[in-house]
Design an enzyme around this catalytic site. Structure first.
Site, PDB file in Angstrom:
ATOM      1  N   HIS A 216       0.809  -1.218   0.000  1.00  0.00           N
ATOM      2  CA  HIS A 216       0.000   0.000   0.000  1.00  0.00           C
ATOM      3  C   HIS A 216       0.845   1.273   0.000  1.00  0.00           C
ATOM      4  O   HIS A 216       0.315   2.362  -0.239  1.00  0.00           O
ATOM      5  CB  HIS A 216      -0.911   0.014   1.231  1.00  0.00           C
TER       6      HIS A 216
ATOM      7  N   HIS B 148       1.098   6.772  -0.790  1.00  0.00           N
ATOM      8  CA  HIS B 148       0.451   5.960   0.250  1.00  0.00           C
ATOM      9  C   HIS B 148      -0.998   5.708  -0.169  1.00  0.00           C
ATOM     10  O   HIS B 148      -1.856   6.570  -0.041  1.00  0.00           O
ATOM     11  CB  HIS B 148       0.496   6.694   1.595  1.00  0.00           C
TER      12      HIS B 148
END
Length: 484
Positions: A418, A433
């Site tokens: 992620h 992110h």
């Protein structure tokens, strides 16, 4: 919002604008009261979203605790198979909801794994209700109420034992408590104390001293520093702290600069001592600040508000003066960090940079995702929103393909997929992110196409993510793109 609204109603009564038995007041007062009464449901929603639990299911189960028929039934002595249901008032409570959602998270995940896909839609919630609801009314609800009562009692004992010293000490350590999120543990007992006694003289009062001190120290830094970026950050953070929101000041100014932090602690302890010695009390559960100062209005004691205002003034002035005297621009604050300007497009202004570093800072970054760009400050995460990791933007993605924003090396790629760190050829480090708190998915719905150490060109595919699945799991897919 509800707390400030309630404090304004209290102020209206104290000023004689409306009577407590006036129909208008009684009707308007139900608006904030409803928010606090149904606090278990609000906590359930946020806890379920954090843990990726089925939110409607969680609300349906915890809703039992404030269901009028249920509360009336247990008050008259309800039982199940001869076992009496504990009599507890769950309005304004926090811990029962949190404990219930934790159990629901475990049960839902386990049942989902062992249940065939065709029957999950009804079988999983059925089992969850059968298992979790009884556990909640017999065990978790009373246990959560007991934990809340224990914390409330501990706070009252500490304040009763140490008096004004406790207020001053808590005000002085709040910067460190808030920085790791532990201040949230004080909120349930604070709400419970006000619900039980009508007033609270410890946490809210200490918070007033700390919040205003953060503002004073930040404004002094803005006045003294020669760094235009730090000055802009400090002014914005100082205004936010003045209104009770201290995270921007903490993460953006004071925790990064020892002298500014010393000023905050000095102002907070000094003001906390004054507020404690004058027995200032709050009457509403809300973050203390300029907008909510009416939370200290006491119809029976006008001096309560006066002393709160004097304490706030002491906090601001002491912190401002100490910060003004102690502040020195360090090398890290005198020079602009190159990355702060690398996050903007190539046509952005770099007039505030010195000529010898302006050329290095002109780096164009492509958007790593297709979607809508929003300011970083709108991200529902204090660390990103306060720009403590660095400047940047956020993207609300419409496509799950994460592309390289520039040519460079993949310097970090978490196993969960992620978060991707890229160092450009110019030495700029960029963090992409994907989503908020998506690390908890442990890589589920993410597929990495690169590994740490790989060399990539601008536009290369880094990661693909199933956005619909991430949203269905209860996570926000807003993606911060930050220059570290």
């Amino acid at each position: 919002g509800a707390g400030i609204f309630k404090s304004l109603l209290i102020a209206a009564v104290a000023l004689g604008w409306v009577a407590k038995d006036n129909p208008t007041y009684l009707t308007l007062a139900t608006i904030p009261d409803a928010v606090f009464y149904f606090l278990p449901l609000l906590v359930t929603f946020t806890a379920a979203r954090r843990l990726g639990v089925n939110i409607p299911l969680a609300l349906g189960i915890v809703g039992l605790l404030v269901f009028p028929n249920f509360t009336t039934l247990i008050a008259s002595g309800a039982s199940v198979f001869g076992v009496t249901v504990p009599v507890v008032s769950y309005g304004t409570q926090v811990f029962p909801a949190i404990l219930t959602v934790l159990l629901l998270w475990a049960v839902e995940h386990w049942v989902t794994k062992i249940t065939p896909a065709p029957i999950r839609v009804f079988f999983v919630p059925l089992v969850c209700i059968i298992v979790v609801a009884p556990a909640m009314i017999f065990l978790l609800g009373p246990l959560g109420f007991w934990l809340g009562s224990l914390l409330t009692g501990a706070m009252l004992w500490l304040h009763a034992t140490l008096g004004w010293v406790a207020v001053a000490l808590l005000a002085g350590v709040l910067p460190f408590i808030i920085s790791v999120g532990m201040h949230k543990a004080f909120i349930p007992p604070t709400v419970a104390t006000i619900a039980a006694t009508g007033r609270e003289s410890f946490y809210n009062v200490s918070s007033l001293a700390h919040n205003i001190s953060e503002s004073g120290s930040s404004f002094a830094v803005a006045f003294r520093t020669k760094n235009p970026t730090l000055r802009a950050t400090a002014i914005s953070a100082g205004v936010s702290a003045l209104f009770g929101i201290t995270e921007p000041a903490l993460y953006g100014v004071t925790l990064q600069n020892r002298r500014a932090l010393i000023a905050v602690i000095t102002g907070a302890v000094t003001a906390g001592a004054y507020l404690g010695l004058t027995n200032v009390a709050s009457f509403v559960a809300v973050g203390p600040g300029l907008a909510s100062i009416s939370m200290f209005v006491d119809a029976d004691n006008p001096w309560n508000l006066v002393n709160a205002l004097v304490g706030a003034a002491i906090a601001w002035v002491v912190a401002f003066v100490v910060s003004l005297v102690l502040w020195r621009d360090s090398a890290s604050t005198t020079l602009r960090v190159l990355a702060e300007n690398a996050a903007v497009a190539s046509d952005a202004s770099v007039d505030t940079l010195t000529p010898d570093i302006a050329a290095e800072a002109r780096v164009e970054l492509r958007s790593p995702l297709t979607g809508r760009v929003i300011p970083l400050s709108h991200v529902d995460d204090a660390v990103f929103a306060s720009a403590s990791l660095g400047e940047g933007v956020a993207i609300v993605p419409s496509d799950g393909r994460v592309l390289a924003p520039a040519a460079g090396e993949i310097v970090s790629l978490l196993p969960s997929g992620h978060a991707i760190g890229l160092r450009t050829d110019e030495g700029i480090e960029v963090l992409v992110h994907v989503g908020i708190d998506t690390v908890k998915l442990a890589g589920e719905h993410f597929d990495a196409h690169v590994t740490q150490g790989d060399r990539v060109a601008a536009g290369d595919l880094l990661v693909t993510v199933d956005l619909d699945a991430v949203r269905a799991a209860g996570y926000d897919v807003t993606t911060p793109v930050v220059v570290l």
